[in-house]
Design a protein around this motif. Sequence first.
Motif, short mmCIF file in Angstrom:
data_model
loop_
_atom_site.label_atom_id
_atom_site.label_comp_id
_atom_site.label_asym_id
_atom_site.label_seq_id
_atom_site.Cartn_x
_atom_site.Cartn_y
_atom_site.Cartn_z
N ARG A 1 6.65 -15.42 -12.46
CA ARG A 1 8.02 -15.71 -12.94
C ARG A 1 8.99 -14.60 -12.30
N LEU A 2 8.57 -13.33 -11.86
CA LEU A 2 9.12 -12.32 -11.69
C LEU A 2 9.53 -12.48 -9.90
N LEU A 3 8.83 -12.94 -9.31
CA LEU A 3 8.85 -12.96 -7.65
C LEU A 3 9.54 -14.21 -7.43
N GLY A 4 9.25 -15.32 -8.30
CA GLY A 4 9.88 -16.63 -7.86
C GLY A 4 8.88 -17.66 -7.40
N GLU A 5 9.40 -18.84 -7.10
CA GLU A 5 8.30 -19.84 -6.68
C GLU A 5 7.91 -19.79 -4.98
N ASP A 6 8.95 -19.06 -4.37
CA ASP A 6 9.03 -18.96 -2.87
C ASP A 6 7.68 -17.98 -2.81
N ILE A 7 7.27 -17.05 -3.44
CA ILE A 7 6.15 -16.12 -2.98
C ILE A 7 4.82 -16.74 -3.69
N ASN B 1 8.94 -5.14 -3.82
CA ASN B 1 9.21 -4.56 -2.54
C ASN B 1 8.79 -5.64 -1.45
N ALA B 2 7.49 -6.36 -1.66
CA ALA B 2 7.04 -7.26 -0.88
C ALA B 2 8.02 -8.71 -0.95
N ARG B 3 8.32 -8.97 -2.01
CA ARG B 3 9.22 -10.06 -1.98
C ARG B 3 10.56 -9.94 -1.21
N THR C 1 17.46 2.23 -5.89
CA THR C 1 17.56 3.67 -6.25
C THR C 1 16.94 4.66 -5.51
N GLY C 2 15.96 4.09 -4.64
CA GLY C 2 14.88 4.77 -3.80
C GLY C 2 14.05 5.54 -4.65
N LEU C 3 13.70 5.42 -5.93
CA LEU C 3 12.86 5.85 -6.73
C LEU C 3 11.56 5.17 -6.86
N GLY C 4 11.49 3.67 -6.55
CA GLY C 4 10.34 2.84 -6.76
C GLY C 4 9.06 3.47 -6.34
N LEU C 5 8.92 3.61 -4.94
CA LEU C 5 7.81 4.05 -4.27
C LEU C 5 7.28 5.36 -4.85
N THR D 1 3.33 -5.52 5.68
CA THR D 1 2.94 -4.25 5.16
C THR D 1 1.89 -4.46 4.11
N ARG D 2 0.93 -3.22 4.29
CA ARG D 2 -0.27 -3.13 3.37
C ARG D 2 -0.33 -1.86 2.67
N PHE D 3 -0.29 -1.75 1.13
CA PHE D 3 -0.59 -0.76 0.55
C PHE D 3 -2.08 -1.02 0.01
N GLN D 4 -2.61 0.14 -0.09
CA GLN D 4 -3.84 0.28 -0.56
C GLN D 4 -4.02 1.42 -1.52
N ILE D 5 -4.42 1.23 -2.90
CA ILE D 5 -4.68 2.18 -3.98
C ILE D 5 -5.95 2.49 -4.32
#
Length: 532
Positions: free
Chosen positions: A250-256, A286-288, A355-359, A383-387
């Motif tokens: 719901r947050l990202l939308g149907e295109d994702i 961020n990916a969206r 805001t630049g605070l997200g990441l 882009t690939r994030f690994q946690i």
Amino acid sequence: MSEVPDNDELVDELRALRRELAQLQHGEGDDDEVRYRAVVDNVIDGIITIDDRGVIKSFNPAAESIFGYAPEDIIGHNVNVLMPAPYCDEHNDYLDRYRKTGEARIVGIGREVTGRRKDGSEFPMDLSVGECVAAGCTRFTGVVRDITRRKQLEEQLLQAQKMESVGQLAGGIAHDFNNQLGIILFDVDMLLAATEHEATRGDLQKIRKTVLRAADLTRQLLVFSRRQRMEPQILDLNQHLGELRKMMTRLLGEDIDIRLELTDDPCTIEADPGNLDQVLINLCVNARDAMPEGGILRISTDSVLVDETYAREHSHVPGRYCRLTVADEGHGMEESVRARVFEPFFTTKDTGKGTGLGLSVVYGIIETHKGWITVDSKPDLGTRFQIFLPAIGDAPDADPDRQPAVSTEQGRGEAILLIEDNLELRQRLVHILTTSGHRVSECADLTSARKVFGQGAFDMVLSDVVLPDGRGSDFCLDLLDAHPELHVILLTGYSDGRGDSDRLEQAGCPVLRKPVGVTELLEQVRRTLDGS
């Protein structure tokens, strides 16, 4: 990890080595040759000898390892093949000047330069050069040390110091801001209780929602600065991701197109669910944004074992980790952007859209959970994030929540000692507690609180954590040691990691996070006084 020598120590060491080599090169006989080879072939630094035209005459094993050339591939070639542009062109000019004037500009000088390996990659190195003349021929001997690892450690230290300093600033701002939000929230709640006019109530509810959104932003600052107290739970990461999928859609939308690729291995972690959700939301949003025309967002999990070698090289703790990967196929990032993505207030979005605070918040949350995060990205390749989060045993079966019954009964004349240094917030607290039927004595610091407590009998102490002359939590713990029957509630805008609020909660003393609403405050006071 062995200690990395500073540059002065390295220069002294290389100069001593150069003198010994020069002495050996002037020696005669088989014994001197054996000694010379023993030194050159076994030192950890690269040793390269060239003539006055720059042609390489010798190349020791350490130099082979550093540059990737075998001696037969490099001896007889100009030394500038080991230098990236523009240094390779400048080096010939240095030698021409030397032959004409006798000026050897870099002899005897230790300095940091850039080298080029056989595969074309560049790296930082310390270089010291010595000159000697044997049999009428001039030779230059360069001693090289690869300092890639040292530079990486320096960069990590600088980054950690920068994040810590900005974190302290963010924590201080958030602490004061929470007090102001608490004042507004109390005022709105009291106005809501005093009016039945629907239009007015609607406006007040809008103000209240705005205050809570501001409080959420403050929590992001506290997470980044690692001053937001966590409430970790044992979670099955795969199950948690499955439950989040519907909300993320719901947050990202149907295109994702969200594709979950979850491991069959156990993936159990200890984490604060709200913080974990915040990490995923930030990464997925961020990916969206990186895929404005839509695309595939892959969220995957697997289990990895971090061995002793990797842990030591990257300053991590060895053991088993759950790896969460969030990968998009968006426009990607240039290296200059990728290197700064976790810096606070750094954003590539248009003004007003970030805001630049997200990441930065993501970075702080993962660090707080004793894990780490990496990012790989190239322009047009996504882009690939690994946690990486520490894995634990299997998650226990979830028990139904059992909330204690909340009494809404008013006060019964109980005596409360209130300790809060912010005047406006203290006035609101006094008004709320007094009008609800309690007797309140107020103090702005611990010095006056000790005096007031010693002059009366109190049923409860309601104290802020950070006060001008000490810590309210320490004061309350001391009181509980002397008066075990006393009831205590702590108010806090942030946690500094000392763990004293944990000790209070273990003693049955609740901790309320600022800003707190009127209803929440009064219900907690009543529950605590009733011993529930």
